[in-house]
Scaffold this motif. Structure first.
Motif, PDB file in Angstrom:
ATOM      1  N   ALA A  15      -8.032   4.451  -7.564  1.00 32.13           N
ATOM      2  CA  ALA A  15      -8.403   5.168  -8.787  1.00 32.13           C
ATOM      3  C   ALA A  15      -9.107   6.480  -8.440  1.00 32.13           C
ATOM      4  CB  ALA A  15      -9.323   4.301  -9.649  1.00 32.13           C
ATOM      5  N   LEU A  17      -8.759   8.232  -5.546  1.00 30.63           N
ATOM      6  CA  LEU A  17      -7.820   9.185  -4.940  1.00 30.63           C
ATOM      7  C   LEU A  17      -6.954   9.825  -6.022  1.00 30.63           C
ATOM      8  CD1 LEU A  17      -6.943   7.068  -1.788  1.00 30.63           C
ATOM      9  CD2 LEU A  17      -8.302   9.149  -1.858  1.00 30.63           C
ATOM     10  N   LYS A 213      -5.323  -8.638  -2.157  1.00 35.08           N
ATOM     11  CA  LYS A 213      -4.383  -7.692  -1.550  1.00 35.08           C
ATOM     12  C   LYS A 213      -3.458  -8.408  -0.543  1.00 35.08           C
ATOM     13  CE  LYS A 213      -5.432  -3.698  -3.482  1.00 35.08           C
ATOM     14  NZ  LYS A 213      -4.447  -2.880  -4.217  1.00 35.08           N
ATOM     15  N   GLY A 265      -9.048  -0.300  10.315  1.00 34.44           N
ATOM     16  CA  GLY A 265     -10.130   0.150   9.426  1.00 34.44           C
ATOM     17  C   GLY A 265      -9.640   1.235   8.478  1.00 34.44           C
ATOM     18  N   PHE A 266     -10.595   1.914   7.800  1.00 35.53           N
ATOM     19  CA  PHE A 266     -10.210   2.963   6.841  1.00 35.53           C
ATOM     20  C   PHE A 266      -9.716   4.187   7.600  1.00 35.53           C
ATOM     21  CE2 PHE A 266     -10.618   6.599   4.099  1.00 35.53           C
ATOM     22  CZ  PHE A 266     -10.118   6.121   2.898  1.00 35.53           C
ATOM     23  N   ARG A 267      -8.589   4.743   7.185  1.00 34.25           N
ATOM     24  CA  ARG A 267      -8.033   5.931   7.833  1.00 34.25           C
ATOM     25  C   ARG A 267      -7.709   7.003   6.798  1.00 34.25           C
ATOM     26  NH1 ARG A 267      -6.491   5.145  13.643  1.00 34.25           N
ATOM     27  NH2 ARG A 267      -5.107   6.896  13.209  1.00 34.25           N
ATOM     28  N   GLU A 288      -0.310  -6.103  -9.245  1.00 36.26           N
ATOM     29  CA  GLU A 288      -0.876  -4.789  -8.880  1.00 36.26           C
ATOM     30  C   GLU A 288      -0.776  -3.869 -10.085  1.00 36.26           C
ATOM     31  OE1 GLU A 288      -2.770  -2.551  -6.501  1.00 36.26           O
ATOM     32  OE2 GLU A 288      -1.670  -3.999  -5.298  1.00 36.26           O
ATOM     33  N   GLY A 291      -0.077   0.577  -7.534  1.00 33.26           N
ATOM     34  CA  GLY A 291       0.379   0.400  -6.143  1.00 33.26           C
ATOM     35  C   GLY A 291       0.707   1.739  -5.505  1.00 33.26           C
TER      36      GLY A 291
HETATM   37  N1  UDP Z   1      -5.943   4.259   1.602  1.00 36.09           N
HETATM   38  C1  UDP Z   1      -6.556   5.180   2.452  1.00 36.09           C
HETATM   39  N2  UDP Z   1      -7.034   4.745   3.651  1.00 36.09           N
HETATM   40  C2  UDP Z   1      -6.962   3.447   4.034  1.00 36.09           C
HETATM   41  C3  UDP Z   1      -6.353   2.503   3.157  1.00 36.09           C
HETATM   42  C4  UDP Z   1      -5.857   2.942   1.932  1.00 36.09           C
HETATM   43  O1  UDP Z   1      -6.626   6.386   2.157  1.00 36.09           O
HETATM   44  O2  UDP Z   1      -7.416   3.126   5.126  1.00 36.09           O
HETATM   45  C5  UDP Z   1      -5.403   4.756   0.334  1.00 36.09           C
HETATM   46  C6  UDP Z   1      -3.918   4.511   0.156  1.00 36.09           C
HETATM   47  O3  UDP Z   1      -3.186   5.493   0.849  1.00 36.09           O
HETATM   48  C7  UDP Z   1      -3.768   4.576  -1.355  1.00 36.09           C
HETATM   49  C8  UDP Z   1      -5.102   4.028  -1.857  1.00 36.09           C
HETATM   50  O4  UDP Z   1      -5.990   4.024  -0.746  1.00 36.09           O
HETATM   51  O5  UDP Z   1      -3.590   5.908  -1.788  1.00 36.09           O
HETATM   52  C9  UDP Z   1      -5.001   2.629  -2.418  1.00 36.09           C
HETATM   53  O6  UDP Z   1      -4.398   2.684  -3.669  1.00 36.09           O
HETATM   54  P1  UDP Z   1      -3.580   1.436  -4.263  1.00 36.09           P
HETATM   55  O7  UDP Z   1      -3.083   1.848  -5.611  1.00 36.09           O
HETATM   56  O8  UDP Z   1      -2.520   1.018  -3.312  1.00 36.09           O
HETATM   57  O9  UDP Z   1      -4.650   0.281  -4.342  1.00 36.09           O
HETATM   58  P2  UDP Z   1      -6.122   0.211  -5.026  1.00 36.09           P
HETATM   59  O10 UDP Z   1      -7.131   0.592  -3.999  1.00 36.09           O
HETATM   60  O11 UDP Z   1      -6.116   1.166  -6.193  1.00 36.09           O
HETATM   61  O12 UDP Z   1      -6.255  -1.213  -5.463  1.00 36.09           O
END
Ligand code: UDP
Length: 379
Positions: A15, A17, A213, A265-267, A288, A291
């Motif tokens: 949400a 992003l 997830k 981890g987070f990237r 979802e 997604g």
């Molecule tokens: N994402 C990221 N880094 C990570 C994991 C996820 O930037 O390490 C981003 C991914 O690319 C996507 C968002 O987080 O744009 C997740 O959005 P999604 O709708 O899939 O799931 P939500 O987090 O909204 O449940």
């Protein structure tokens, strides 16, 4: 139009992003108000979007909170509300991007006499929310919002089934700049080298670590695939899901997959990582709402296998632009992974279709136009 965007999170989930892309066209005359400090603030700043952290006290109410917990948290919200009302008077519109932002935004909208828009990024069902939270969200949206932007048909349907007014809703998918997902071959090779993925068949999973997830479904499926099939799990436990993260590590150990699963981890380099994968899987066990990762994989030209529920079913047509499997079924997932490995040409054609369709259907400029039209017509 001067907009006060509100979001409860300091961390960048889907949400948040999405909000970066929505707020960008308004950045010379708008503000994003956050209810927590963190990396999301930094991301907004990097995008030259004005941001202010409006409180650093964590709001205690959770998605599953009961009535007593919800009421107890109300008192804590008053200083924040006063601040938001004061700021809102300098703007034309309040744009609530999350549930707690809706609570504050709705009250602030009445007190500051500014219209309220609610961007619904959730499936408002009992699978995701407590009955009281669900009731509060629907009642506030019905009473105070002039517009509810649902991120998919699935989210819109859940909202109306929970009592939300259909006539105030509009469905707008997340938008993406497809050029950000076109990664040069040399960069892909480099990342494969860095992560020691060359000569392996790589399955990617991109999501915050959370039980729904379904990272455990991919790990279980991997155990049913040949040894050259490996997985990268990208994402962090953003909202305190540490126990689940530990369970995943234990599952990998128990199944003897230590050499075939990497936790990254987070990237921030998602397009590069997705492009380095042979397949991206989405394994959510509950529906979802949208997604984002599914669309991002498509834009990278990487074949995607998604769990057949919620918004994912609006994004993927099985055998046309991706593959769908039954949520929670690791056996079926392993079967589809193995079919993709064997039927390389068909799979590549499907991934190519997906890239072409997604770059048009989710084009950020078109989506931003839709939002601009909705905001100017409704308010
Ligand atoms: N994402 C990221 N880094 C990570 C994991 C996820 O930037 O390490 C981003 C991914 O690319 C996507 C968002 O987080 O744009 C997740 O959005 P999604 O709708 O899939 O799931 P939500 O987090 O909204 O449940």
């Amino acid at each position: 139009m001067k907009i006060l965007f509100l979001d409860q999170s300091g961390k960048p989930g889907g949400a948040e992003l999405c909000l970066i892309d929505i707020a960008k066209p308004y950045r010379d005359r708008s503000l994003v108000g956050l209810f927590a400090d963190g990396d999301f603030k930094t991301l907004l700043q990097q995008n030259q979007i004005p941001v202010e952290v409006l409180t650093t006290k964590p709001i205690q109410v959770k998605k599953q909170s009961n009535l007593f917990q919800a009421l107890a948290s109300f008192q804590q919200l008053i200083p924040l509300l006063i601040k938001v009302v004061k700021i809102a008077k300098k703007y034309d519109l309040i744009y609530a991007n999350t549930q707690k932002a809706l609570v504050i935004g709705a009250l602030a909208s009445v007190l500051s006499r500014r219209p309220l828009v609610y961007h619904l990024h959730d499936i408002l069902s009992l699978e995701h929310f407590s009955p009281i939270n669900l009731r509060v969200a629907v009642t506030l949206a019905n009473t105070f919002a002039s517009l509810v932007i649902a991120n998919s048909q699935a989210s819109q349907t859940a909202f109306t089934q929970a009592g939300g007014k259909a006539e105030i809703t509009a469905i707008v998918y997340n938008g993406f700049a497809s050029k950000n997902y076109q990664i040069p071959e040399a960069e892909i090779k480099q990342i494969q080298q860095e992560l020691d993925l060359e000569s392996k068949f790589v399955i990617g999973h991109f999501s915050r670590i959370a039980p729904w997830k379904g990272q455990h479904i991919l790990i279980a499926a991997l155990a049913k695939c040949p040894p050259q099939v490996t997985a990268i799990l990208v994402g962090d436990a953003l909202f305190g899901e540490q126990n689940y993260a530990q369970e995943l590590h234990q599952q990998v150990k128990t199944l003897g997959l230590e050499n075939r699963v990497k936790f990254l981890g987070f990237r921030a380099d998602i397009p590069q990582l997705m492009s380095a994968c042979n397949i991206v899987t989405h394994t959510s066990t509950a529906p979802e709402p949208f997604g984002r990762v599914i669309v991002e994989a498509m834009l990278c030209g990487t074949p995607v296998i998604a769990a057949k529920a919620g918004g994912a079913m609006e994004l993927v047509e099985h055998g046309v632009n991706g593959f769908l499997t039954t949520p929670g079924d690791s056996k079926e997932l392993a079967k589809v992974i193995n079919t993709c490995r064997e039927e390389i040409e068909i799979t590549a054609t499907i991934a190519n279709n997906a890239r072409n369709i997604a770059s048009q259907r989710f084009d950020i400029a078109t989506i931003n136009q839709q939002i601009a039209q909705l905001l100017s017509s409704g308010n």
